[in-house]
Design a protein around this motif. Structure first.
Motif, PDB file in Angstrom:
ATOM      1  N   UNK A   1       0.828  -1.207   0.000  1.00  0.00           N
ATOM      2  CA  UNK A   1       0.000   0.000   0.000  1.00  0.00           C
ATOM      3  C   UNK A   1       0.865   1.260   0.000  1.00  0.00           C
ATOM      4  N   UNK A   2       1.979   1.206   0.714  1.00  0.00           N
ATOM      5  CA  UNK A   2       2.915   2.333   0.726  1.00  0.00           C
ATOM      6  C   UNK A   2       3.534   2.539  -0.656  1.00  0.00           C
ATOM      7  N   UNK A   3       3.964   1.459  -1.288  1.00  0.00           N
ATOM      8  CA  UNK A   3       4.574   1.562  -2.616  1.00  0.00           C
ATOM      9  C   UNK A   3       3.586   2.087  -3.659  1.00  0.00           C
ATOM     10  N   UNK A   4       2.304   1.786  -3.486  1.00  0.00           N
ATOM     11  CA  UNK A   4       1.276   2.259  -4.418  1.00  0.00           C
ATOM     12  C   UNK A   4       0.834   3.690  -4.115  1.00  0.00           C
ATOM     13  N   UNK A   5       1.302   4.226  -2.985  1.00  0.00           N
ATOM     14  CA  UNK A   5       0.964   5.606  -2.638  1.00  0.00           C
ATOM     15  C   UNK A   5      -0.347   5.762  -1.882  1.00  0.00           C
ATOM     16  N   UNK A   6      -0.905   4.686  -1.369  1.00  0.00           N
ATOM     17  CA  UNK A   6      -2.163   4.756  -0.636  1.00  0.00           C
ATOM     18  C   UNK A   6      -1.957   5.136   0.816  1.00  0.00           C
ATOM     19  N   UNK A   7      -0.762   4.799   1.360  1.00  0.00           N
ATOM     20  CA  UNK A   7      -0.428   5.169   2.733  1.00  0.00           C
ATOM     21  C   UNK A   7       0.971   5.785   2.748  1.00  0.00           C
ATOM     22  N   UNK A   8       1.191   6.628   3.721  1.00  0.00           N
ATOM     23  CA  UNK A   8       2.552   7.133   3.964  1.00  0.00           C
ATOM     24  C   UNK A   8       3.005   6.476   5.254  1.00  0.00           C
ATOM     25  N   UNK A   9       4.318   6.422   5.439  1.00  0.00           N
ATOM     26  CA  UNK A   9       4.805   5.793   6.663  1.00  0.00           C
ATOM     27  C   UNK A   9       5.926   6.626   7.252  1.00  0.00           C
ATOM     28  N   UNK A  10       6.032   6.496   8.562  1.00  0.00           N
ATOM     29  CA  UNK A  10       7.067   7.205   9.301  1.00  0.00           C
ATOM     30  C   UNK A  10       7.717   6.204  10.252  1.00  0.00           C
ATOM     31  N   UNK A  11       9.033   6.209  10.256  1.00  0.00           N
ATOM     32  CA  UNK A  11       9.761   5.277  11.119  1.00  0.00           C
ATOM     33  C   UNK A  11       9.525   5.621  12.583  1.00  0.00           C
ATOM     34  N   UNK A  12       9.335   4.551  13.355  1.00  0.00           N
ATOM     35  CA  UNK A  12       9.206   4.683  14.806  1.00  0.00           C
ATOM     36  C   UNK A  12       9.987   3.531  15.417  1.00  0.00           C
ATOM     37  N   UNK A  13      11.213   3.821  15.815  1.00  0.00           N
ATOM     38  CA  UNK A  13      12.088   2.761  16.295  1.00  0.00           C
ATOM     39  C   UNK A  13      12.428   1.827  15.144  1.00  0.00           C
ATOM     40  N   UNK A  14      12.203   0.535  15.345  1.00  0.00           N
ATOM     41  CA  UNK A  14      12.484  -0.434  14.282  1.00  0.00           C
ATOM     42  C   UNK A  14      11.259  -0.714  13.410  1.00  0.00           C
ATOM     43  N   UNK A  15      10.156  -0.056  13.704  1.00  0.00           N
ATOM     44  CA  UNK A  15       8.915  -0.280  12.962  1.00  0.00           C
ATOM     45  C   UNK A  15       8.491   1.000  12.235  1.00  0.00           C
ATOM     46  N   UNK A  16       7.392   0.904  11.533  1.00  0.00           N
ATOM     47  CA  UNK A  16       6.795   2.057  10.852  1.00  0.00           C
ATOM     48  C   UNK A  16       5.388   2.273  11.374  1.00  0.00           C
ATOM     49  N   UNK A  17       4.960   3.517  11.297  1.00  0.00           N
ATOM     50  CA  UNK A  17       3.558   3.865  11.509  1.00  0.00           C
ATOM     51  C   UNK A  17       3.015   4.252  10.142  1.00  0.00           C
ATOM     52  N   UNK A  18       1.899   3.638   9.768  1.00  0.00           N
ATOM     53  CA  UNK A  18       1.286   3.856   8.465  1.00  0.00           C
ATOM     54  C   UNK A  18       0.031   4.707   8.621  1.00  0.00           C
ATOM     55  N   UNK A  19      -0.150   5.644   7.673  1.00  0.00           N
ATOM     56  CA  UNK A  19      -1.299   6.545   7.721  1.00  0.00           C
ATOM     57  C   UNK A  19      -1.872   6.686   6.313  1.00  0.00           C
ATOM     58  N   UNK A  20      -3.197   6.669   6.207  1.00  0.00           N
ATOM     59  CA  UNK A  20      -3.854   6.799   4.908  1.00  0.00           C
ATOM     60  C   UNK A  20      -3.532   8.151   4.285  1.00  0.00           C
ATOM     61  N   UNK A  21      -3.302   8.150   2.985  1.00  0.00           N
ATOM     62  CA  UNK A  21      -3.029   9.383   2.247  1.00  0.00           C
ATOM     63  C   UNK A  21      -4.324  10.156   2.018  1.00  0.00           C
ATOM     64  N   UNK A  22      -5.437   9.443   1.818  1.00  0.00           N
ATOM     65  CA  UNK A  22      -6.728  10.099   1.636  1.00  0.00           C
ATOM     66  C   UNK A  22      -7.790   9.385   2.477  1.00  0.00           C
ATOM     67  N   UNK A  23      -8.913  10.022   2.611  1.00  0.00           N
ATOM     68  CA  UNK A  23     -10.004   9.429   3.384  1.00  0.00           C
ATOM     69  C   UNK A  23     -10.699   8.351   2.554  1.00  0.00           C
ATOM     70  N   UNK A  24     -11.453   7.532   3.236  1.00  0.00           N
ATOM     71  CA  UNK A  24     -12.230   6.509   2.543  1.00  0.00           C
ATOM     72  C   UNK A  24     -13.239   7.158   1.598  1.00  0.00           C
ATOM     73  N   UNK A  25     -13.841   8.260   2.019  1.00  0.00           N
ATOM     74  CA  UNK A  25     -14.817   8.966   1.183  1.00  0.00           C
ATOM     75  C   UNK A  25     -14.152   9.508  -0.081  1.00  0.00           C
ATOM     76  N   UNK A  26     -12.957  10.074   0.051  1.00  0.00           N
ATOM     77  CA  UNK A  26     -12.247  10.599  -1.113  1.00  0.00           C
ATOM     78  C   UNK A  26     -11.870   9.467  -2.070  1.00  0.00           C
ATOM     79  N   UNK A  27     -11.494   8.327  -1.531  1.00  0.00           N
ATOM     80  CA  UNK A  27     -11.164   7.169  -2.359  1.00  0.00           C
ATOM     81  C   UNK A  27     -12.398   6.684  -3.117  1.00  0.00           C
ATOM     82  N   UNK A  28     -13.523   6.575  -2.425  1.00  0.00           N
ATOM     83  CA  UNK A  28     -14.766   6.138  -3.073  1.00  0.00           C
ATOM     84  C   UNK A  28     -15.169   7.122  -4.161  1.00  0.00           C
ATOM     85  N   UNK A  29     -15.033   8.411  -3.884  1.00  0.00           N
ATOM     86  CA  UNK A  29     -15.375   9.435  -4.874  1.00  0.00           C
ATOM     87  C   UNK A  29     -14.489   9.316  -6.112  1.00  0.00           C
ATOM     88  N   UNK A  30     -13.210   9.065  -5.905  1.00  0.00           N
ATOM     89  CA  UNK A  30     -12.282   8.910  -7.037  1.00  0.00           C
ATOM     90  C   UNK A  30     -12.651   7.685  -7.874  1.00  0.00           C
TER      91      UNK A  30
END
Length: 131
Positions: A38-67
């Motif tokens: 999902x990160x590689x496709x650009x659907x989520x962005x991620x930020x390193x937190x220690x040895x792991x990542x935190x993933x966050x949606x790039x757009x809302x579910x409503x915006x995705x459905x609209x697209x």
């Protein structure tokens, strides 16, 4: 994506894993791979937190459905006919949600005018959408 949208905040693979495991058995590496894809496709962005990542949606579910709806509609060779067919599939509740959305998009100035017109001719908004 459903799990990421559900929390509406950055999530870790572990959090998603634990949530999914309430319903079925799934491997950590599977969840990690899906979130990485999902990160590689650009659907989520991620930020390193220690040895792991935190993933966050790039757009809302409503915006995705609209697209998705916009993409499907724009590919039609007859967009008006596609809309008529789509509106015909809607439940009464969905048609009311559509009317509400149109009022929101039109804004307060048009809403006042539309309210007057709608009171005089209640079916006009629905009839006009099918032409």
């Amino acid at each position: 994506m459903t799990r990421v949208w559900k929390w509406n905040r950055p999530v870790t693979v572990r959090e998603v894993l634990e949530d999914l495991q309430r319903e079925r058995s799934i491997a950590y590496t599977t969840v990690m791979t899906v979130l990485d894809n999902l990160h590689q496709k650009g659907w989520v962005r991620r930020e390193a937190e220690g040895r792991a990542y935190r993933y966050e949606a790039v757009s809302t579910r409503a915006a995705y459905a609209a697209a998705l709806m916009n993409d499907a509609w724009s590919q039609s060779d007859n967009p008006a006919a596609a809309l008529v067919a789509f509106f015909g599939m809607m439940s009464d509740e969905q048609r009311q949600a559509l009317r509400d959305a149109v009022r929101i998009v039109q804004g307060p100035e048009t809403m006042d005018t539309g309210a007057d017109t709608g009171a005089e001719n209640p079916g006009s908004a629905q009839d006009g959408g099918g032409r």
